[in-house]
Design a protein around this motif. Sequence first.
Motif, PDB file in Angstrom:
ATOM      1  N   TYR A   1       8.961   1.988 -12.846  1.00 41.92           N
ATOM      2  CA  TYR A   1       8.832   2.428 -11.441  1.00 41.92           C
ATOM      3  C   TYR A   1       9.002   1.238 -10.488  1.00 41.92           C
ATOM      4  O   TYR A   1       9.807   1.288  -9.547  1.00 41.92           O
ATOM      5  CB  TYR A   1       7.458   3.084 -11.278  1.00 41.92           C
ATOM      6  N   PHE A   2       8.263   0.164 -10.773  1.00 44.88           N
ATOM      7  CA  PHE A   2       8.355  -0.997  -9.887  1.00 44.88           C
ATOM      8  C   PHE A   2       9.718  -1.692 -10.014  1.00 44.88           C
ATOM      9  O   PHE A   2      10.235  -2.210  -9.032  1.00 44.88           O
ATOM     10  CB  PHE A   2       7.201  -1.968 -10.150  1.00 44.88           C
TER      11      PHE A   2
ATOM     12  N   ASN B   1      12.420  -2.184  -7.034  1.00 45.35           N
ATOM     13  CA  ASN B   1      12.970  -3.496  -6.711  1.00 45.35           C
ATOM     14  C   ASN B   1      14.491  -3.541  -6.833  1.00 45.35           C
ATOM     15  O   ASN B   1      15.097  -4.602  -6.727  1.00 45.35           O
ATOM     16  CB  ASN B   1      12.345  -4.562  -7.619  1.00 45.35           C
TER      17      ASN B   1
ATOM     18  N   THR C   1      15.041   6.097  -3.045  1.00 44.00           N
ATOM     19  CA  THR C   1      13.666   5.587  -3.183  1.00 44.00           C
ATOM     20  C   THR C   1      12.662   6.719  -2.966  1.00 44.00           C
ATOM     21  O   THR C   1      11.662   6.806  -3.682  1.00 44.00           O
ATOM     22  CB  THR C   1      13.411   4.476  -2.143  1.00 44.00           C
TER      23      THR C   1
ATOM     24  N   MET D   1      12.424   8.639  -5.991  1.00 39.56           N
ATOM     25  CA  MET D   1      11.723   7.881  -7.037  1.00 39.56           C
ATOM     26  C   MET D   1      10.209   8.006  -6.868  1.00 39.56           C
ATOM     27  O   MET D   1       9.477   8.252  -7.822  1.00 39.56           O
ATOM     28  CB  MET D   1      12.101   6.401  -6.921  1.00 39.56           C
ATOM     29  N   VAL D   2       9.766   7.840  -5.613  1.00 35.86           N
ATOM     30  CA  VAL D   2       8.329   7.945  -5.315  1.00 35.86           C
ATOM     31  C   VAL D   2       7.857   9.375  -5.591  1.00 35.86           C
ATOM     32  O   VAL D   2       6.815   9.586  -6.216  1.00 35.86           O
ATOM     33  CB  VAL D   2       8.033   7.549  -3.843  1.00 35.86           C
TER      34      VAL D   2
ATOM     35  N   GLU E   1      -0.596  -2.247  -2.321  1.00 38.22           N
ATOM     36  CA  GLU E   1      -0.117  -3.603  -2.022  1.00 38.22           C
ATOM     37  C   GLU E   1       1.077  -3.949  -2.904  1.00 38.22           C
ATOM     38  O   GLU E   1       2.056  -4.532  -2.450  1.00 38.22           O
ATOM     39  CB  GLU E   1      -1.252  -4.607  -2.242  1.00 38.22           C
ATOM     40  N   LEU E   2       0.981  -3.538  -4.181  1.00 40.00           N
ATOM     41  CA  LEU E   2       2.103  -3.792  -5.102  1.00 40.00           C
ATOM     42  C   LEU E   2       3.353  -3.062  -4.620  1.00 40.00           C
ATOM     43  O   LEU E   2       4.455  -3.599  -4.682  1.00 40.00           O
ATOM     44  CB  LEU E   2       1.759  -3.313  -6.515  1.00 40.00           C
ATOM     45  N   LEU E   3       3.149  -1.848  -4.126  1.00 42.83           N
ATOM     46  CA  LEU E   3       4.281  -1.064  -3.616  1.00 42.83           C
ATOM     47  C   LEU E   3       4.916  -1.739  -2.403  1.00 42.83           C
ATOM     48  O   LEU E   3       6.127  -1.819  -2.284  1.00 42.83           O
ATOM     49  CB  LEU E   3       3.800   0.325  -3.181  1.00 42.83           C
TER      50      LEU E   3
ATOM     51  N   LEU F   1       4.970  -4.757  -1.767  1.00 43.20           N
ATOM     52  CA  LEU F   1       5.613  -6.017  -2.137  1.00 43.20           C
ATOM     53  C   LEU F   1       7.029  -5.818  -2.675  1.00 43.20           C
ATOM     54  O   LEU F   1       7.780  -6.766  -2.814  1.00 43.20           O
ATOM     55  CB  LEU F   1       4.772  -6.735  -3.209  1.00 43.20           C
ATOM     56  N   THR F   2       7.369  -4.569  -2.999  1.00 45.90           N
ATOM     57  CA  THR F   2       8.729  -4.313  -3.488  1.00 45.90           C
ATOM     58  C   THR F   2       9.685  -4.267  -2.293  1.00 45.90           C
ATOM     59  O   THR F   2       9.258  -4.362  -1.149  1.00 45.90           O
ATOM     60  CB  THR F   2       8.793  -2.969  -4.252  1.00 45.90           C
ATOM     61  N   ASN F   3      10.960  -4.080  -2.608  1.00 42.08           N
ATOM     62  CA  ASN F   3      11.951  -4.048  -1.512  1.00 42.08           C
ATOM     63  C   ASN F   3      11.947  -2.719  -0.766  1.00 42.08           C
ATOM     64  O   ASN F   3      12.751  -2.510   0.134  1.00 42.08           O
ATOM     65  CB  ASN F   3      13.359  -4.278  -2.087  1.00 42.08           C
ATOM     66  N   THR F   4      11.054  -1.821  -1.160  1.00 38.83           N
ATOM     67  CA  THR F   4      11.055  -0.471  -0.595  1.00 38.83           C
ATOM     68  C   THR F   4      10.617  -0.451   0.860  1.00 38.83           C
ATOM     69  O   THR F   4       9.713  -1.188   1.244  1.00 38.83           O
ATOM     70  CB  THR F   4      10.046   0.412  -1.376  1.00 38.83           C
TER      71      THR F   4
END
Lengths: 245, 368
Positions: free
Chosen positions: A88-89, A93, B3, B6-7, B194-196, B198-201
């Motif tokens: 997913y991550f 990315n 995206t 995906m989510v 926070e992890l989300l 940090l992605t390019n999304t």
Amino acid sequence: MITLSNLNKSFSKNVVINKLNLQINSGEITALVGHNGAGKTTLIRLISGIYKPDSGKIEVSNGSKIGVLLGGDINLYGNLTGYEIIKYFGLLNGLTSTKINERINILDDILKFSTFIKKRAFTYSRGMKQKIGLVISIIHDPDILLLDEPSTGLDLEAANDVITFIKYLKSNNKTILIATHNIFEISDLSDNIAFISKGKINDVIATKEFFENCPPDEKNAYLIQAMKGGLSGENSFNGSEKRIN
Amino acid sequence: MKTVLMVLRKELTEIFRDRGTLIILLIPLFIFPILNIGIEYINQDSNKEIDIYVKYDTRELYDIFNQYISDVYNINTVTKGNPEELLKKGYVDCYIYISDYTCNFIYNSNSYKSLSLTTKLSEEFRDFYNKLMNETNEDVCLINLMDESGMVSNTADSVLSIIIPIVLVTLLFQNTSCFANDMFSGEKERKTLELLLLTNTKKVSIYFGKALALMSLSLMELLLSLGSYFLTFGIQKEGLTQFKFMINGNVKLNVTCIVLSAILLSFISVFMSLTVSLVSKNMKNSQLLNEIILVIPVGTTALLVLGVLKNNNIYSYVPVLNLLVNFIEAFSGNINITDMFISLVTNIFLLILIVCLSVRYMKSEKIL
């Protein structure tokens, strides 16, 4: 390279980062050492872009990708498997499924997570979660890595895997900033140690020179002073060549 | 868009693997049949003996009524005393007043037994009378169902048309907020948001991915709720005839209004709950705030169906209230197309406003 100039960040009236200046060179590992509440986590969040600074500049080399391992307990999506979470991550990315699988195979050699990657995350121990967290932070092969207390709370074996992982990153010429309050844990790994206290960098020293040359009876006294923020330019380790020699 | 999908996929996978969520989703499948069984049981029990008071001015219609009740084995007719008093004190279940071309079935509004029996009697007498009149080609009389104050109501105003909108609105808002709590505040608590970030999304993509997942769940919940409702109360078969399909008037228009209003209500509940989840620091706060907010639609629906707000025009100025009124009235078969159109359009604008405000908040740094 990361250059932080005159950085300020407050939450309500609480000043957390105060006119902070720091330079992290490419390919080097810098340890950010300080007591709890010194501003380590906030600084990492500022560099990663989660927080925006109130004032000051954060300059990162052009085109550098950043990977972040956030501190504290990582609670992953319990109903997904480790593989699904990493994928997913990875997809978010911008990686393809093939590329993600390739990266998982490479990282598995170091972190050894293949035994539990197909299990649901709610069954994971803290060490397992930390390993998946590390994989997520590096899945997109970033040039810069910000690690917030990566081995805190882990058992010896898991902590050792994390250290091996950081060594692997170093061999791949990554720029790394590790926030920790245990300086001895990363004494073999880091090129520099930056001491942070009350939101300010008090001193930056070369790790190897310090541990090789500083007299043992003065080492602890210096470290305690540096972490407390009691150093000034004059009694800084780098500024006092006599103590090194 | 990739995206967002995906989510959406991740959210749905996570939700459908959670047993608690599946149980919540399946609640509507059971609630309406249980409701039906419960009401039938109460009715069967109260069917043992029906006490009615009959007063008449003209003999002609009274004879027809007598003809009808001669076939009903469990009716006791009372003729002495003050009918209003007897009805109020519960000595009779129903007071029937017959005059020229009019037959009023009067019930005690404080008694469920009185309401359901009077409704049943009036419906059965209407069927009996219509059948008889078709055979003889005589004039049709008025058969009214009314409470003791003389307020006329039609058969659809019976207890089910009071309960159903409340149950539907509660299910819709309650379950949507249950799913929404985890969407943002749960992620904040777990620190995965926070992890989300940090992605390019893009933040907006995360928001709409989650919103789409919640909308899908809410629509699924709605489909199950309305499906279960229509299947339970919509099919006329033996044993269910007394609670036959409650919607009268223009059935197509009213069913359309119910479905469209319910979809819009579900979307409003989605974006309201999502906004609450977005602004809350943790799941506990989000749950508490959503529960408080839940009181508003459910409480308002209850007040509206019980007629407390009936004579108050305040709802015509508040879009969601107006939507609720249309939703409730569609169950009674009272909706008209202009009302429905105005209500839907104003609420679509309201929905767009909520989405815009939420997206703006999502884009801000305050999200964490």
